[in-house]
Design a protein around this motif. Structure first.
Motif, PDB file in Angstrom:
ATOM      1  N   SER A 126      44.580  31.558  30.041  1.00 44.94           N
ATOM      2  CA  SER A 126      45.880  31.929  30.589  1.00 44.94           C
ATOM      3  C   SER A 126      45.724  32.070  32.095  1.00 44.94           C
ATOM      4  O   SER A 126      44.618  31.990  32.641  1.00 44.94           O
ATOM      5  N   GLU A 127      46.832  32.338  32.774  1.00 44.90           N
ATOM      6  CA  GLU A 127      46.727  32.711  34.174  1.00 44.90           C
ATOM      7  C   GLU A 127      46.037  34.067  34.251  1.00 44.90           C
ATOM      8  O   GLU A 127      46.025  34.817  33.273  1.00 44.90           O
ATOM      9  N   GLY A 128      45.462  34.390  35.402  1.00 45.16           N
ATOM     10  CA  GLY A 128      44.771  35.674  35.553  1.00 45.16           C
ATOM     11  C   GLY A 128      45.729  36.828  35.297  1.00 45.16           C
ATOM     12  O   GLY A 128      46.868  36.794  35.752  1.00 45.16           O
ATOM     13  N   TYR A 129      45.275  37.843  34.539  1.00 42.44           N
ATOM     14  CA  TYR A 129      46.145  38.991  34.281  1.00 42.44           C
ATOM     15  C   TYR A 129      45.583  40.286  34.837  1.00 42.44           C
ATOM     16  O   TYR A 129      46.230  41.332  34.757  1.00 42.44           O
ATOM     17  N   PHE A 130      44.355  40.222  35.420  1.00 42.16           N
ATOM     18  CA  PHE A 130      43.728  41.463  35.903  1.00 42.16           C
ATOM     19  C   PHE A 130      42.640  41.104  36.903  1.00 42.16           C
ATOM     20  O   PHE A 130      41.843  40.212  36.656  1.00 42.16           O
ATOM     21  N   ASP A 131      42.621  41.793  38.047  1.00 41.91           N
ATOM     22  CA  ASP A 131      41.602  41.529  39.066  1.00 41.91           C
ATOM     23  C   ASP A 131      40.371  42.397  38.839  1.00 41.91           C
ATOM     24  O   ASP A 131      40.501  43.581  38.512  1.00 41.91           O
ATOM     25  N   ALA A 132      39.214  41.824  39.021  1.00 44.62           N
ATOM     26  CA  ALA A 132      37.980  42.595  38.814  1.00 44.62           C
ATOM     27  C   ALA A 132      36.909  42.224  39.827  1.00 44.62           C
ATOM     28  O   ALA A 132      36.921  41.128  40.411  1.00 44.62           O
ATOM     29  N   ASN A 133      36.008  43.166  40.054  1.00 42.43           N
ATOM     30  CA  ASN A 133      34.819  42.940  40.858  1.00 42.43           C
ATOM     31  C   ASN A 133      33.627  43.487  40.094  1.00 42.43           C
ATOM     32  O   ASN A 133      33.805  44.131  39.063  1.00 42.43           O
ATOM     33  N   GLN A 134      32.440  43.250  40.588  1.00 44.94           N
ATOM     34  CA  GLN A 134      31.267  43.880  39.994  1.00 44.94           C
ATOM     35  C   GLN A 134      31.047  45.242  40.653  1.00 44.94           C
ATOM     36  O   GLN A 134      31.568  45.519  41.733  1.00 44.94           O
ATOM     37  N   ALA A 135      30.295  46.086  39.966  1.00 46.50           N
ATOM     38  CA  ALA A 135      29.935  47.395  40.520  1.00 46.50           C
ATOM     39  C   ALA A 135      28.576  47.791  39.960  1.00 46.50           C
ATOM     40  O   ALA A 135      28.094  47.192  38.987  1.00 46.50           O
ATOM     41  N   VAL A 136      27.962  48.781  40.589  1.00 47.66           N
ATOM     42  CA  VAL A 136      26.667  49.285  40.129  1.00 47.66           C
ATOM     43  C   VAL A 136      26.797  50.788  39.928  1.00 47.66           C
ATOM     44  O   VAL A 136      27.218  51.511  40.830  1.00 47.66           O
ATOM     45  N   VAL A 137      26.454  51.245  38.720  1.00 48.33           N
ATOM     46  CA  VAL A 137      26.523  52.674  38.415  1.00 48.33           C
ATOM     47  C   VAL A 137      25.108  53.200  38.214  1.00 48.33           C
ATOM     48  O   VAL A 137      24.216  52.462  37.768  1.00 48.33           O
ATOM     49  N   ALA A 138      24.919  54.465  38.580  1.00 50.01           N
ATOM     50  CA  ALA A 138      23.614  55.111  38.407  1.00 50.01           C
ATOM     51  C   ALA A 138      23.849  56.619  38.358  1.00 50.01           C
ATOM     52  O   ALA A 138      24.992  57.071  38.414  1.00 50.01           O
ATOM     53  N   VAL A 241      51.517  33.052  26.073  1.00 50.96           N
ATOM     54  CA  VAL A 241      50.832  34.209  26.682  1.00 50.96           C
ATOM     55  C   VAL A 241      51.277  34.371  28.134  1.00 50.96           C
ATOM     56  O   VAL A 241      51.635  35.467  28.577  1.00 50.96           O
ATOM     57  N   ASN A 242      51.282  33.274  28.873  1.00 50.50           N
ATOM     58  CA  ASN A 242      51.683  33.333  30.282  1.00 50.50           C
ATOM     59  C   ASN A 242      53.104  33.845  30.439  1.00 50.50           C
ATOM     60  O   ASN A 242      53.403  34.657  31.315  1.00 50.50           O
ATOM     61  N   GLU A 243      53.962  33.364  29.559  1.00 50.40           N
ATOM     62  CA  GLU A 243      55.376  33.758  29.593  1.00 50.40           C
ATOM     63  C   GLU A 243      55.518  35.261  29.327  1.00 50.40           C
ATOM     64  O   GLU A 243      56.211  35.968  30.066  1.00 50.40           O
ATOM     65  N   VAL A 244      54.809  35.736  28.302  1.00 52.51           N
ATOM     66  CA  VAL A 244      54.907  37.157  27.927  1.00 52.51           C
ATOM     67  C   VAL A 244      54.318  38.049  29.029  1.00 52.51           C
ATOM     68  O   VAL A 244      54.903  39.059  29.407  1.00 52.51           O
ATOM     69  N   VAL A 245      53.161  37.666  29.569  1.00 48.12           N
ATOM     70  CA  VAL A 245      52.525  38.490  30.596  1.00 48.12           C
ATOM     71  C   VAL A 245      53.374  38.511  31.871  1.00 48.12           C
ATOM     72  O   VAL A 245      53.549  39.569  32.478  1.00 48.12           O
ATOM     73  N   SER A 246      53.936  37.376  32.242  1.00 51.29           N
ATOM     74  CA  SER A 246      54.705  37.420  33.490  1.00 51.29           C
ATOM     75  C   SER A 246      56.012  38.186  33.304  1.00 51.29           C
ATOM     76  O   SER A 246      56.438  38.902  34.206  1.00 51.29           O
ATOM     77  N   ALA A 247      56.600  38.117  32.096  1.00 48.71           N
ATOM     78  CA  ALA A 247      57.785  38.942  31.826  1.00 48.71           C
ATOM     79  C   ALA A 247      57.422  40.425  31.880  1.00 48.71           C
ATOM     80  O   ALA A 247      58.165  41.246  32.442  1.00 48.71           O
ATOM     81  N   ALA A 248      56.239  40.773  31.337  1.00 47.67           N
ATOM     82  CA  ALA A 248      55.799  42.177  31.335  1.00 47.67           C
ATOM     83  C   ALA A 248      55.535  42.669  32.756  1.00 47.67           C
ATOM     84  O   ALA A 248      55.746  43.840  33.082  1.00 47.67           O
ATOM     85  N   LYS A 249      55.072  41.758  33.616  1.00 44.58           N
ATOM     86  CA  LYS A 249      54.850  42.143  35.014  1.00 44.58           C
ATOM     87  C   LYS A 249      56.177  42.378  35.708  1.00 44.58           C
ATOM     88  O   LYS A 249      56.311  43.261  36.545  1.00 44.58           O
ATOM     89  N   GLU A 250      57.163  41.592  35.346  1.00 45.64           N
ATOM     90  CA  GLU A 250      58.466  41.731  36.001  1.00 45.64           C
ATOM     91  C   GLU A 250      59.240  42.952  35.542  1.00 45.64           C
ATOM     92  O   GLU A 250      59.878  43.617  36.352  1.00 45.64           O
ATOM     93  N   ASP A 251      59.176  43.250  34.246  1.00 48.08           N
ATOM     94  CA  ASP A 251      60.038  44.339  33.757  1.00 48.08           C
ATOM     95  C   ASP A 251      59.354  45.707  33.722  1.00 48.08           C
ATOM     96  O   ASP A 251      59.913  46.671  33.197  1.00 48.08           O
ATOM     97  N   GLY A 252      58.154  45.801  34.282  1.00 44.94           N
ATOM     98  CA  GLY A 252      57.504  47.113  34.392  1.00 44.94           C
ATOM     99  C   GLY A 252      56.610  47.474  33.202  1.00 44.94           C
ATOM    100  O   GLY A 252      55.881  48.466  33.254  1.00 44.94           O
ATOM    101  N   THR A 253      56.640  46.671  32.141  1.00 40.70           N
ATOM    102  CA  THR A 253      55.801  46.982  30.972  1.00 40.70           C
ATOM    103  C   THR A 253      54.322  46.904  31.339  1.00 40.70           C
ATOM    104  O   THR A 253      53.517  47.757  30.943  1.00 40.70           O
ATOM    105  N   TYR A 254      53.978  45.898  32.123  1.00 40.47           N
ATOM    106  CA  TYR A 254      52.577  45.736  32.542  1.00 40.47           C
ATOM    107  C   TYR A 254      52.109  46.986  33.289  1.00 40.47           C
ATOM    108  O   TYR A 254      51.035  47.523  33.009  1.00 40.47           O
TER     109      TYR A 254
END
Ligand code: ARG
Length: 268
Positions: A126-138, A241-254
């Protein structure tokens, strides 16, 4: 909501295949059922979704139920198709290699999974739905400021992930030890078998929030994006999936799902 969890791991692959083949006409090339709008699905009334547990807060077990950000997001897709989401727990690499789709194990996969070129050759993203980076925990007092601070440090990374790939390519001075899943990596840290864990920022910040003896030491800007996946060329389902996720982003559900699992609205 009660969501059944299918333990795909419990069945040897060959047996699982046999069962699929005799299971009411569902061969891998001819979907046995359809959701609303004529979208082909593996089984009547279900959206079978592969994931790799546990990856809190994206997918994890709570009171016998699989819950999380990805689960809520995919529930929107299931709703739109007029079916129930059924989660199938499977090793992460069976998702990224496409095996989980090619053997007819699941319609979709949602697993905090980064879209990569290599994976996109064998699965449909699908199109990207969440941004991520790596991290290091200790340990909170570990004082590991940057990658140079990891020289000689035993660090856990998860099999088949972008975090492991990053570590192998960039942290050659550290002692990289691989674990099959996130909980085993974090357990190794808590046991003292390793001194640090590399994984995606979302899951490590969540861990540190729940375990104040530990802290994210630093972030690594890898600019990753999570995608939901299906069998290669299953564009009908991925378009949905793309349709549902972009609708959810628009209507605040996301945003409200995001707030529920991360405690704050997304920054962007
Ligand atoms: N985002 C990383 C990757 O795609 C890690 C994902 C691990 N997900 C999981 N459910 N175990 O490689």
């Amino acid at each position: 909501m009660n969501r059944r969890l299918t333990a795909a791991l419990a069945l040897p692959a060959a047996l699982a295949l046999t069962l699929t083949a005799c299971g009411g006409g569902g061969s891998e090339s001819e979907p046995a059922a359809t959701g609303e709008g004529g979208i082909p699905l593996l089984e009547e009334g279900k959206l079978k979704v592969c994931t790799h547990l546990s990856y809190q807060p994206f997918q994890f077990e709570r009171d016998g139920d699989v819950v999380g950000f990805d689960v809520d997001l995919v529930d929107l897709v299931a709703e739109e198709l007029g079916v129930e989401q059924e989660i199938v727990n499977t090793p992460f690499e069976t998702i990224t290699t496409g095996a989980a789709f090619n053997t007819g194990e699941c319609d979709l996969a949602a697993a905090g999974m980064t879209i990569t070129e290599e994976r996109a050759e064998v699965i449909e993203f699908s199109e990207g739905y969440f941004d991520a980076n790596q991290a290091v925990v200790a340990k909170a007092d570990a004082n590991i400021a940057d990658e140079a601070g990891l020289a000689g440090v035993p660090i856990a990374a998860q099999t088949g992930t972008t975090g492991l790939q990053y570590a192998e390519e960039n942290l050659s001075d550290a002692e990289i030890i691989t674990y099959e899943d996130l909980p085993l990596s974090l357990q190794a840290l808590q046991n003292g078998d390793v001194e640090a864990v590399i994984n995606d920022n979302g899951v490590l910040y969540d861990f540190a929030k729940e375990n104040p003896d530990y802290a994210v030491q630093f972030d690594i800007e890898t600019g990753e994006e999570y995608g939901i996946a299906a069998k290669k060329d299953n564009t009908a389902l991925i378009d949905k999936v793309n349709e549902v996720v972009s609708a959810a982003k628009e209507d605040g559900t996301y945003d409200s799902i995001y707030e529920e699992w991360f405690g704050a609205a997304p920054a962007n």
